[in-house]
Design an enzyme around this catalytic site. Structure first.
Site, PDB file in Angstrom:
ATOM      1  N   LEU A  70     -10.259   0.241   6.464  1.00  0.00           N
ATOM      2  CA  LEU A  70     -10.763   1.150   7.330  1.00  0.00           C
ATOM      3  C   LEU A  70     -11.023   2.570   6.945  1.00  0.00           C
ATOM      4  CD1 LEU A  70     -11.550   0.963  10.360  1.00  0.00           C
ATOM      5  CD2 LEU A  70      -9.003   1.542  10.864  1.00  0.00           C
ATOM      6  N   LYS A  73     -12.264   8.549   7.849  1.00  0.00           N
ATOM      7  CA  LYS A  73     -13.186   9.845   8.013  1.00  0.00           C
ATOM      8  C   LYS A  73     -14.340   9.630   8.975  1.00  0.00           C
ATOM      9  CE  LYS A  73     -11.359  11.145   3.344  1.00  0.00           C
ATOM     10  NZ  LYS A  73     -12.121  11.457   1.835  1.00  0.00           N
ATOM     11  N   ASN A  94       2.006   8.229   6.069  1.00  0.00           N
ATOM     12  CA  ASN A  94       2.340   9.456   4.995  1.00  0.00           C
ATOM     13  C   ASN A  94       1.152  10.053   4.621  1.00  0.00           C
ATOM     14  OD1 ASN A  94       2.051   7.101   3.566  1.00  0.00           O
ATOM     15  ND2 ASN A  94       3.541   8.102   1.709  1.00  0.00           N
ATOM     16  N   ARG A 102      -6.346  16.001  11.711  1.00  0.00           N
ATOM     17  CA  ARG A 102      -7.838  16.059  11.436  1.00  0.00           C
ATOM     18  C   ARG A 102      -8.707  15.056  11.775  1.00  0.00           C
ATOM     19  NH1 ARG A 102      -5.819  18.365   6.538  1.00  0.00           N
ATOM     20  NH2 ARG A 102      -6.523  16.329   5.494  1.00  0.00           N
ATOM     21  N   ALA A 136       3.579  16.638  -1.517  1.00  0.00           N
ATOM     22  CA  ALA A 136       4.699  16.392  -2.343  1.00  0.00           C
ATOM     23  C   ALA A 136       4.821  14.993  -2.814  1.00  0.00           C
ATOM     24  CB  ALA A 136       6.020  16.741  -1.540  1.00  0.00           C
ATOM     25  N   ASP A 167      11.670   8.837  -2.677  1.00  0.00           N
ATOM     26  CA  ASP A 167      10.442   8.048  -1.927  1.00  0.00           C
ATOM     27  C   ASP A 167      11.531   6.994  -1.024  1.00  0.00           C
ATOM     28  OD1 ASP A 167       8.218   9.090  -2.124  1.00  0.00           O
ATOM     29  OD2 ASP A 167       7.794   8.173  -4.040  1.00  0.00           O
ATOM     30  N   GLY A 230      30.793  17.052  -8.816  1.00  0.00           N
ATOM     31  CA  GLY A 230      31.542  18.250  -8.146  1.00  0.00           C
ATOM     32  C   GLY A 230      32.620  18.614  -9.171  1.00  0.00           C
TER      33      GLY A 230
END
Length: 395
Positions: A70, A73, A94, A102, A136, A167, A230
């Site tokens: 699809l 735009k 994402n 937009r 990112a 991810d 640590g």
């Protein structure tokens, strides 16, 4: 019945983040429709392919979903997605920052059509804050979020983690948010916008490293190799065996005493090893003592001996060993599935529910394989309407 039977999910996702979230929902029984741009998910084109030429990464993340092609735009493509969202429970996305808005497909626009809709947005850095809107990827977030600076050895360069931990951890957080929103909807009747950023999801995993930094007032090294992040537990390391490596840690003084009984090394009787604080101050000596004991024995023998003494340990396995591991096969997180085209390997699910069977994955569809059936069955489009969209390059 399955946990998410009757839940319809539209996944406008690519790469790992959103597709992993929607894959978990598919394994829980949701009907997932994967929406791809005309050129397809970029991971379809990766060079690591299965026996039938399908990208292994794409198959792992997208088996068991219906796939449609699809062009978002194109205004006609945007309208198709709006119609799909009218009857959907969840939209997972994402895309690049701001893309859905937009296209006129942001949460405000879609929830106006379907107030019960839950939109799950996976972002790099979230929708607010100085880095909001920045693109990112797993590697860049590892760099930005101190994962790389805390991975590796102190005398070497920063290293990315071997697995794509950002991810997949973020995808798990995103599905948790979706499930919480679905539960809340049972009481309010309303959907909501769920947002998870890659950075926010990985920062909690730095808990030990941050604690060490705070406790030492900045004196601890960032990269501690295989030692505790640590620098607060000793022994805690990967130790050389005669045929590889084994990890050993003693989180309490009791574990250390049992290890000393096994090692029978007089050096352990010194005052520098009496308690955890002392051992952490003498980590090099502790590691040398443990290595003297491990390096002449096989990792399997060591594992048996340490487990019998109830001391946390595990042999360091290679990838080939992992793929042959009987426990991995028994759990089914990696599944070899047979169908009329042969066999293929894909991901199962790490989620086990006692009264909800996992949905067996099916082969990932070709680009746009289910477009016509989705438009006809889910939206009631006629063959002429579908042909018109195809001729216009929308599908």
């Amino acid at each position: 019945m399955t946990a998410l039977e009757g839940v319809k999910v539209i996944c406008v996702g690519q790469f790992y983040f959103a597709p992993y979230c929607s894959m978990l929902m598919a394994r829980l029984g949701a009907d997932v429709i994967k929406v791809e741009a005309p050129e397809g998910d970029p991971y379809r084109r990766l060079p690591a392919v299965d026996k039938d030429g399908t990208s292994v990464q794409f198959r792992f993340l997208n088996s068991g979903k219906r796939t449609i092609r699809l062009d978002l735009k194109n205004p006609a493509g945007q309208e198709v997605l709006r119609e799909l969202a009218r009857n959907a429970d969840v939209v997972v996305q994402n895309l690049s920052p701001g893309a859905m808005d937009r296209f006129g497909l942001g949460y405000e626009q879609l929830s106006a059509l379907n107030p019960r809709l839950i939109m799950a947005s996976g972002t790099g850095f979230g929708s607010f804050g100085p880095y909001a809107g920045e693109p990112a990827m797993d590697l860049t977030v590892q760099a930005r979020t101190a994962v790389m600076s805390t991975t590796g050895f102190g005398d070497g360069p920063p290293i990315r983690t071997g697995p794509s931990v950002v991810d997949f951890m973020a995808g798990t957080h995103l599905v948790a948010g979706v499930l919480a929103a679905l539960y809340q909807r049972t009481r309010t009747g309303r959907g909501q916008h769920v947002e998870v950023s890659l950075q926010d999801a990985i920062i909690p995993s730095l808990t030990s490293n941050i604690a060490g930094l705070i406790n030492s007032e900045g004196a601890n090294p960032e990269r501690t190799g295989n030692r505790h992040g640590g620098m607060a537990v000793a022994p805690y390391n990967a130790y050389e065996a005669s045929d590889g490596w084994i990890t050993v840690l003693c989180p309490t003084d009791g574990h250390w005493r049992r290890l000393c009984e096994l090692m029978k090394d007089p050096a352990t009787e010194g005052p520098g090893f009496v308690d955890m604080k002392s051992r952490c101050a003498h980590m090099d000596e502790v590691d040398a003592i443990v290595t003297r004991w491990t390096h002449t024995r096989s990792k399997d023998d060591l594992a048996r001996t340490l487990k019998a003494a109830n001391i946390p340990c595990a042999p360091v396995v290679t990838l080939p060993e992992l793929l042959d591991d009987p426990h991995v096969h028994a759990r089914g997180v990696l599944r070899t599935v047979a169908d009329d085209q042969g066999t293929f390997t894909t991901l199962g699910s790490p989620l086990f529910l006692s009264d909800s069977p996992m949905v067996e994955p099916t082969r990932s569809g070709a680009l746009g394989e289910h477009t016509e059936s989705v438009l006809a069955h889910d939206l009631g489009m006629t063959p002429d309407e579908i042909a018109e969209l195809r001729d216009a390059g929308v599908i």
